[in-house]
Design a protein around this motif. Structure first.
Motif, PDB file in Angstrom:
ATOM      1  N   VAL A 109       0.856  -1.181   0.000  1.00  0.00           N
ATOM      2  CA  VAL A 109       0.000   0.000   0.000  1.00  0.00           C
ATOM      3  C   VAL A 109       0.891   1.230   0.000  1.00  0.00           C
ATOM      4  CG1 VAL A 109      -1.760   1.277   1.265  1.00  0.00           C
ATOM      5  CG2 VAL A 109      -1.830  -1.216   1.219  1.00  0.00           C
ATOM      6  N   LEU A 137      -7.757  -2.202   4.165  1.00  0.00           N
ATOM      7  CA  LEU A 137      -6.930  -1.282   3.386  1.00  0.00           C
ATOM      8  C   LEU A 137      -7.357   0.159   3.641  1.00  0.00           C
ATOM      9  CD1 LEU A 137      -7.083  -3.350   0.089  1.00  0.00           C
ATOM     10  CD2 LEU A 137      -5.181  -3.246   1.712  1.00  0.00           C
ATOM     11  N   CYS A 156      -6.094  -9.111   1.084  1.00  0.00           N
ATOM     12  CA  CYS A 156      -5.000  -8.612   1.928  1.00  0.00           C
ATOM     13  C   CYS A 156      -5.375  -8.917   3.375  1.00  0.00           C
ATOM     14  CB  CYS A 156      -4.812  -7.113   1.712  1.00  0.00           C
ATOM     15  SG  CYS A 156      -4.380  -6.692  -0.003  1.00  0.00           S
ATOM     16  N   LEU A 160      -2.776   0.548  -4.198  1.00  0.00           N
ATOM     17  CA  LEU A 160      -2.397  -0.792  -3.753  1.00  0.00           C
ATOM     18  C   LEU A 160      -1.766  -1.552  -4.910  1.00  0.00           C
ATOM     19  CD1 LEU A 160      -3.128  -3.307  -1.580  1.00  0.00           C
ATOM     20  CD2 LEU A 160      -4.546  -3.867  -3.541  1.00  0.00           C
TER      21      LEU A 160
END
Length: 193
Positions: free
Chosen positions: A128, A171, A167, A177
């Motif tokens: 990220v 996020l 993930c 990303l």
């Protein structure tokens, strides 16, 4: 993505028009045994066609058939060739590159063949923008995977090569990303590849 192997000779090695002549090479493979057929396409060219695209994790050797001789003289030059299909690769992803994603996004990866779960966990991760750390991925299985495959209309014959990932943390919004498919993802057919 290997579908065909072609062997070409510098000069005529079988009588012209004799498409059923003996095979000059024999095939030996590790991993899933590929179904194939072979034929002469000319007096200088022999072709081996695989019924399906070879999956990842296949290593093959072509070697001159014992006792096979060309029309004139002897076979000279290399008599053994090897090739491999390598490890699993992403053919298509959903969402696609550049798409806007959710904070708890699931990624549907269509691979050219199944990968081992352990190697995916070790060699695939999320990055990220603005975070200086690698975020592990988790493989989505069970009912959530089944629902995603059904929603995306993935045919049953392709489901084995479909991988659903997420993930391992929520996020941040509006951050870029990258889902990284690192070197070393192993083929389920032959984990050494």
């Amino acid at each position: 993505q290997v579908r065909q192997v072609m062997v070409r000779f510098d000069e005529a090695v079988v009588p012209l028009g004799q498409t059923q002549a003996a095979a000059p090479m024999r095939l030996a493979c590790t991993g899933p045994a590929p179904e194939h057929s072979a034929r002469w396409t000319s007096d200088r060219e022999w072709v081996l066609d695989f019924r399906r695209m070879l999956p990842p994790g296949v290593r093959c050797t072509l070697e001159a058939s014992e006792g096979w001789q060309p029309l004139k003289g002897a076979l000279t030059g290399p008599t053994r060739y090897a090739f491999g299909t390598g490890g699993p690769a992403i053919v298509r992803s959903d969402p696609w590159d550049g798409a806007t994603i959710a904070e708890d996004q699931h990624f549907l990866l269509h691979l050219n063949g199944p990968a081992t779960a352990a190697s995916v966990r070790a060699q695939v991760w999320c990055e990220v923008e603005g975070l200086g750390e690698r975020i592990d991925v988790r493989i989505v299985d069970g009912a959530p995977r089944t629902q995603i495959l059904a929603a995306r209309r993935v045919p049953a014959r392709q489901a084995e090569s479909a991988l659903v990932l997420a993930c391992d943390r929520t996020l941040p919004t509006q951050a870029k990303l990258r889902l990284v498919w690192g070197a070393g993802v192993a083929s389920a057919a032959d984990p050494a590849v």
